[in-house]
Design an enzyme around this catalytic site. Structure first.
Site, mmCIF file in Angstrom:
data_model
loop_
_atom_site.group_PDB
_atom_site.id
_atom_site.type_symbol
_atom_site.label_atom_id
_atom_site.label_comp_id
_atom_site.label_asym_id
_atom_site.label_seq_id
_atom_site.Cartn_x
_atom_site.Cartn_y
_atom_site.Cartn_z
ATOM 1 C CG ASP A 43 -0.188 -6.226 -4.953
ATOM 2 O OD1 ASP A 43 0.991 -6.179 -5.368
ATOM 3 O OD2 ASP A 43 -0.965 -5.262 -4.982
ATOM 4 N N GLY A 44 2.262 -9.065 -5.663
ATOM 5 C CA GLY A 44 2.847 -9.725 -6.816
ATOM 6 C C GLY A 44 2.875 -8.951 -8.107
ATOM 7 C CG ASP A 45 0.888 -5.123 -8.439
ATOM 8 O OD1 ASP A 45 1.711 -5.056 -7.505
ATOM 9 O OD2 ASP A 45 -0.075 -4.352 -8.564
ATOM 10 C CB THR A 93 1.231 2.552 -4.413
ATOM 11 O OG1 THR A 93 -0.085 2.336 -3.898
ATOM 12 C CG2 THR A 93 1.953 3.524 -3.516
ATOM 13 C CB SER A 94 5.475 1.553 -7.477
ATOM 14 O OG SER A 94 4.861 0.738 -8.454
ATOM 15 C CG ASP A 115 -8.821 8.506 -3.047
ATOM 16 O OD1 ASP A 115 -9.498 8.091 -2.094
ATOM 17 O OD2 ASP A 115 -9.084 8.222 -4.233
ATOM 18 C CB THR A 162 8.856 2.403 0.794
ATOM 19 O OG1 THR A 162 9.670 3.570 1.067
ATOM 20 C CG2 THR A 162 7.874 2.185 1.941
ATOM 21 C CG HIS A 173 -12.334 2.457 0.703
ATOM 22 N ND1 HIS A 173 -11.875 3.480 1.509
ATOM 23 C CD2 HIS A 173 -12.576 3.007 -0.512
ATOM 24 C CE1 HIS A 173 -11.827 4.592 0.803
ATOM 25 N NE2 HIS A 173 -12.250 4.330 -0.426
#
Length: 601
Positions: free
Chosen positions: A426-428, A471-472, A120, A526, A235
Site C-alpha cells: 500500500d506504499g506506506d 503492521t511493521s 488486533d 516478510t 470488516h
C-alpha cells in the site's frame, strides 16, 4: 437494481466518524451506570465498587462498527474493560496498555482477548507483553471461530473471529466472575474455541460513515441483486463465494460448511448427533427482525431433521455487527465437560447472569442502579521492568554510533522501499520506517544516554511505539519490548558487559515471543526473511558483519518468493514483480543492519 440498493445504503445520521464513535461509547455509561468512559483512550471499563472481591480481569476490544461488540459486553459477569479503535481499525497498543495498567484490577491477573485479525493480534498482543514485562500476570488469546475461510486460504493466519466469539467471551467472563483463576479462564477460552464454529452470509456490503460516497452507477463492491455472499467477514471483506439461493437452500449450504466432516478444508470441530449443542444466531446489523427470526427457525429445523441435533439453547440477537450489515451469522458450540466442577459447565456459564447491555435477555439489577456510581478507577500497576536498574552495561556513545549508522541508512533507503511497497503493498512502508528511524536518531542526539543496556533500550522503545504505525510498527515494537525482557532475563545481579552473545541470546528470546503474535517465518516474504537470518547468524558467530550479510541475502531472496502473509497476498499480477521486487519490510531492515555493520569493528 444493485446500484439503487447501494445508493440507499450510504445514508447516515452521522457523517463525522470520530463524533459517532465517541457518542456511541459514552451512551453505554447512560444505559449502565456501573460503567465509566476514558474518552482519550476510547476505553469502557467497570467502575470500582466498595469491598468488591478482586477477580481475574478480562479485556477485549477492536475496531468500532461492531456494536454492541465489544464495549457493550463490559459489565458484571462478562468483560472488565473494552478498548475501541476507529471504525474497522484496531486500537493502538498504547490504548490497550492503558486499559491493562490503569483501568482494571491486576492483582489476580488479566486475560487480554480479542478476535483473530492481524492488527488486533499485534496491538493487543504488544500491550499484553508490556503488561507481563511490568510484572502483571497476563495471558493473551485470539479468538478464531470462522469457517468461511478454510485451512488452505487461511494458512498460517488461521480462522477469523466473528459472531461466535461473543459466546466465548460470555462463558469466560462468567468463569472469571465466579472466581476462576487466570489459568482456568485462559484454558477455558481455548477449550471453547476448539468446540466452536461460525459462518456468516450477507446480501450487501456496507458503507462507512464519513467515507467518500460512490458515484452514481458505480457498482464496485456491490453484491448483485439475487446473489448472497457466503463467508462474509465483519470488516466488510468479501466472503468465500456467492450463491443464488432461497433461505432454506442458503441454510443448507451454511450448515454443511459448519458440520460436514468430509470437508477437510473447513471441518474444524467434530460434532455428532450424540453431542449437546448451543445455536448462537447473530444479526450483522440490518437484517429485519422478522427475517432474522425466520432464519433462526430454519436453522433449528434443518439441524433437527438433517443432523439429528436439537440445540439445548438457541440464543439470538445483535451481538457483533458490521455496521448496518444486511446479513447474519450462525455459530454452533459443542458442549464439552470443562472439568471445573459444579456451577461451571459451559451451559451453566452461558446461563449465568451478566449485566452487559449487549447481552441478550439480560438486564441490569436494581441493586446495581442503587449503588454509588461516582467512583472512577485510577489504579496504576507498576511497570517495574521499565524502571528497575539492570546490571548489564554498554558504552552509550558506541551504541549510539552503531544505531545511528543503521537508522540513517534505513531512512536514506525510503525512496526504494516506498517504490517497492507501492508495487506490492500500500506504499506506506518506506515512510513509516523513515519516520521511526529519524525519531530514534533525534532521541539519541538528545544525550543523557544511560550505560545500563536495558535502560538504553527502554529509551528507544516508546519512540518506536509512538512514531511507527501499521503492521511493521507493531512487529518492531513487540520485538523490542521482548528484547528488553530477553536482556533482563540474563541479569545475574553482578555487573557484566552486554556482549554480542548477550544481545544474540536476547534476540533469540525475543523471536520466540514475537512468534506468539505473527505466524510469519522465513520464506513467507516478510521482514522475518531479514530478521531471522540476522539473529541466527549473530547467535552462531557473534559477528554483526556476518549477521548483516545473512540478513541482506535473506532480503535479496524475497525477490523470488510468493507472499504468504501481509497485504502482498492480495495484490494481483505476481508475475509482474516475482524475481524483481524484494519484500519492502525485509529490504528496509537489511539496510539498517548493513549500516550497523559498516561502523562495527
Amino acid at each position: 437494481m444493485a446500484s439503487l440498493a447501494a445508493t440507499k445504503r450510504i445514508k447516515h445520521f452521522f457523517e463525522d466518524a470520530t463524533v459517532l464513535v465517541h457518542s456511541a461509547l459514552n451512551s453505554l455509561t447512560l444505559t449502565n451506570p456501573s460503567l465509566a468512559f476514558d474518552k482519550e483512550n476510547k476505553i469502557i471499563y467497570r467502575r470500582p465498587t466498595k469491598d468488591a472481591e478482586v477477580k481475574v480481569s478480562m479485556i477485549s476490544g477492536g475496531g468500532s462498527g461492531h456494536e454492541p461488540g465489544f464495549a457493550g459486553f463490559v459489565g458484571k459477569g462478562l468483560l472488565t474493560a473494552s478498548v475501541a479503535g476507529t471504525i474497522f481499525a484496531s486500537p493502538s497498543a498504547e490504548q490497550v496498555r492503558r486499559a491493562v495498567l490503569t483501568r482494571v484490577p491486576t492483582e489476580k491477573g488479566v486475560l487480554v482477548i480479542t478476535m483473530n485479525y492481524t492488527g488486533d493480534v499485534l496491538n493487543f498482543g504488544m500491550a499484553a507483553e508490556k503488561a507481563k514485562a511490568g510484572g502483571v500476570a497476563t495471558e493473551f488469546y485470539a479468538i478464531g471461530d470462522d469457517v468461511g475461510v478454510g485451512r488452505a486460504k487461511g494458512g498460517k493466519v488461521g480462522r477469523r473471529g466473528i459472531g461466535g466469539g461473543i459466546l466465548l467471551l460470555k462463558i469466560c467472563g462468567a468463569l472469571a466472575e465466579a472466581g476462576g483463576s487466570l489459568t482456568e479462564v485462559y484454558e477455558l477460552a481455548q477449550q471453547v474455541n476448539r468446540n466452536l464454529v461460525s459462518l456468516g452470509s450477507s446480501l450487501e456490503r456496507v458503507h462507512v460513515p464519513g467515507r467518500e460516497i460512490p458515484k452514481e452507477g458505480d457498482t464496485e463492491g456491490v453484491i448483485p441483486y439475487g446473489e448472497i455472499e457466503v463467508g462474509m467477514g465483519i470488516h466488510n471483506e468479501p466472503g468465500s463465494r456467492r450463491v443464488k439461493a432461497t433461505l432454506p437452500e442458503l441454510v443448507k449450504i451454511m450448515l454443511a460448511q459448519l458440520l460436514d466432516p468430509k470437508d477437510e478444508d473447513r471441518h474444524y470441530t467434530n460434532i455428532t448427533k450424540d453431542d449437546k449443542i448451543v445455536l448462537f444466531m447473530n444479526n450483522l446489523g440490518a437484517t429485519s427482525m422478522i427475517e432474522f427470526a425466520g432464519a433462526t427457525n430454519e436453522c433449528v429445523r434443518q439441524l433437527k431433521e438433517d443432523y439429528g441435533l436439537t440445540p439445548v439453547r438457541v440464543i439470538t440477537g445483535t451481538f457483533l455487527t458490521s455496521l448496518d450489515g444486511l446479513g447474519w451469522s450462525a455459530s454452533i458450540l459443542r458442549l464439552e465437560d470443562t472439568g471445573l466442577g459444579p456451577g461451571k459447565s459451559m451451559l451453566e456459564l452461558i446461563d449465568a447472569p451478566a449485566e452487559a447491555v449487549g447481552w441478550a435477555n439480560t438486564g441490569v439489577a436494581t441493586s446495581t442502579w442503587n449503588e454509588d456510581h461516582t467512583a472512577t478507577f485510577d489504579h496504576s500497576a507498576q511497570d517495574t521492568a521499565d524502571t528497575s536498574k539492570s546490571h548489564l552495561t554498554l558504552d552509550p556513545a558506541q551504541a549510539s554510533k552503531v544505531l545511528k549508522a543503521g537508522l540513517q541508512r534505513m531512512a536514506a533507503a525510503e525512496a526504494d522501499v516506498t517504490r517497492y511497497d507501492t508495487i506490492v503493498g500500500d506504499g506506506d512502508c518506506g515512510i513509516g520506517l523513515k519516520r521511526g528511524a529519524e525519531a530514534v536518531v533525534k532521541e539519541l542526539d538528545g544525550g543523557n544516554l544511560p550505560n545500563d543496556a536495558v535502560a538504553f533500550l527502554n529509551k528507544i522503545i516508546p519512540v518506536v511505539e509512538n512514531t511507527m504505525d501499521g503492521t511493521s510498527g507493531a512487529i518492531y515494537a513487540i520485538f523490542l519490548n521482548a528484547l528488553a525482557f530477553g536482556l533482563r532475563s540474563q541479569d545475574t545481579g553482578s555487573e557484566q558487559a552486554a556482549t554480542s552473545q548477550v544481545w544474540a541470546r536476547a534476540c533469540k528470546s525475543a523471536m520466540g515471543d514475537l512468534a506468539k503474535y505473527t505466524p510469519a517465518q522465513p520464506g513467507d516474504r516478510t521482514l522475518m526473511d531479514s530478521l531471522v537470518p540476522f539473529v541466527d547468524t549473530l547467535e552462531k558467530s557473534g559477528s554483526v558483519k556476518e549477521a548483516a550479510a545473512a540478513s541482506r541475502k535473506g532480503a535479496e531472496d524475497t525477490k523470488g518468493m510468493k507472499a504468504s502473509l501481509g497485504r502482498a497476498v492480495y495484490v494481483g499480477s505476481e508475475e509482474e514483480w516475482i524475481g524483481k521486487i524484494p519484500d519492502p519490510g525485509a529490504w528496509g531492515l537489511a539496510e539498517f543492519f548493513d549500516g550497523m555493520a559498516e561502523v562495527t569493528g
